[in-house]
Design an enzyme around this catalytic site. Structure first.
Site, PDB file in Angstrom:
ATOM      1  N   HIS A   1      94.775  -8.615 -44.436  1.00  0.00           N
ATOM      2  CA  HIS A   1      94.699  -9.789 -43.571  1.00  0.00           C
ATOM      3  C   HIS A   1      94.070 -10.982 -44.272  1.00  0.00           C
ATOM      4  CE1 HIS A   1      94.208  -6.669 -40.117  1.00  0.00           C
ATOM      5  NE2 HIS A   1      95.486  -6.916 -40.328  1.00  0.00           N
TER       6      HIS A   1
ATOM      7  N   LYS B   1      84.403 -13.689 -45.843  1.00  0.00           N
ATOM      8  CA  LYS B   1      83.906 -12.543 -45.091  1.00  0.00           C
ATOM      9  C   LYS B   1      82.802 -11.849 -45.881  1.00  0.00           C
ATOM     10  CE  LYS B   1      88.476 -11.498 -43.201  1.00  0.00           C
ATOM     11  NZ  LYS B   1      89.550 -10.506 -43.128  1.00  0.00           N
TER      12      LYS B   1
ATOM     13  N   TYR C   1      81.806  -7.005 -40.056  1.00  0.00           N
ATOM     14  CA  TYR C   1      82.077  -8.150 -40.911  1.00  0.00           C
ATOM     15  C   TYR C   1      81.667  -9.459 -40.262  1.00  0.00           C
ATOM     16  CZ  TYR C   1      86.705  -8.003 -38.549  1.00  0.00           C
ATOM     17  OH  TYR C   1      87.720  -7.939 -37.632  1.00  0.00           O
TER      18      TYR C   1
ATOM     19  N   ASP D   1     100.610  -5.016 -38.412  1.00  0.00           N
ATOM     20  CA  ASP D   1     100.353  -4.735 -39.827  1.00  0.00           C
ATOM     21  C   ASP D   1     101.548  -4.074 -40.506  1.00  0.00           C
ATOM     22  OD1 ASP D   1      97.875  -5.863 -39.551  1.00  0.00           O
ATOM     23  OD2 ASP D   1      96.742  -4.021 -39.870  1.00  0.00           O
TER      24      ASP D   1
END
Length: 185
Positions: A61, A71, A131, A169
């Site tokens: 992603h 991130k 995250y 996905d």
């Protein structure tokens, strides 16, 4: 402690764990120390937790500009194989990736700056993945790359026949068809 990786600007971090008869304590995040590690200012605006069972792949992603995200990822419980892919056209490591095992036991955190795709697969029976991001989710900017892309050839350590993925996905484009970033020194 900071460990550089073969991808410029991607860092592996480890905070100190203090243990005694009561258990343990660690400072999971300190903005002043973190910014000193990475050498720039950052404004994390959101924290996320994801719970997954063994074989779940989340990714690869990323968000496109102007809403790209940095991130800082870690594992609260369990073990994952974390993957970071350089999507910055013109970068010396363009199209390369790193894989890093993250677990509650090893205590590593991984910093992924803007311009990289990110994903992970749960290797333990269950994982809790944490995250921090420096940009909110923007569906119109959401993008991804197929986890089984032949050009990247990622070894996810679990056979594809055992992967558990979202429909979204499963339908990500290949690396050669993906929207990319321009490299800026």
């Amino acid at each position: 402690m900071v460990v550089t990786t073969k991808l410029k600007d991607v860092f592996l971090l480890k905070t100190k764990l203090h243990s005694d008869a009561r258990g343990s304590f660690k400072e999971a995040f300190n903005l002043k120390i973190f910014e000193n590690y990475i050498g720039k200012r950052i404004n994390f605006c959101q924290d996320n937790l994801s719970v997954s069972r063994k074989g779940v792949i989340r990714g690869l992603h990323y968000q496109l500009d102007p809403y790209s995200q940095s991130k800082l990822v870690s594992v609260v419980s369990g073990k994952v194989l974390d993957i970071v892919v350089d999507l910055r056209e013109g970068s010396p490591s363009f199209g390369k990736y790193i894989s890093q095992e993250l677990s509650a036991e090893n205590g590593f955190q991984l910093f992924i700056p803007r311009g990289f795709a990110h994903g992970y697969i749960t290797l333990s029976e269950k994982s809790i993945f944490h995250y921090k991001v420096d940009e909110y989710y923007h569906p119109e900017s959401d993008s991804g790359i197929a986890a089984n892309d032949n050009t990247l050839g990622i070894n996810w350590q679990i056979p594809e026949s055992e992967w558990i993925q979202s429909e979204k996905d499963k339908n990500h484009p290949s690396f050669s068809e993906a929207a990319l970033f321009n490299y800026k020194n």
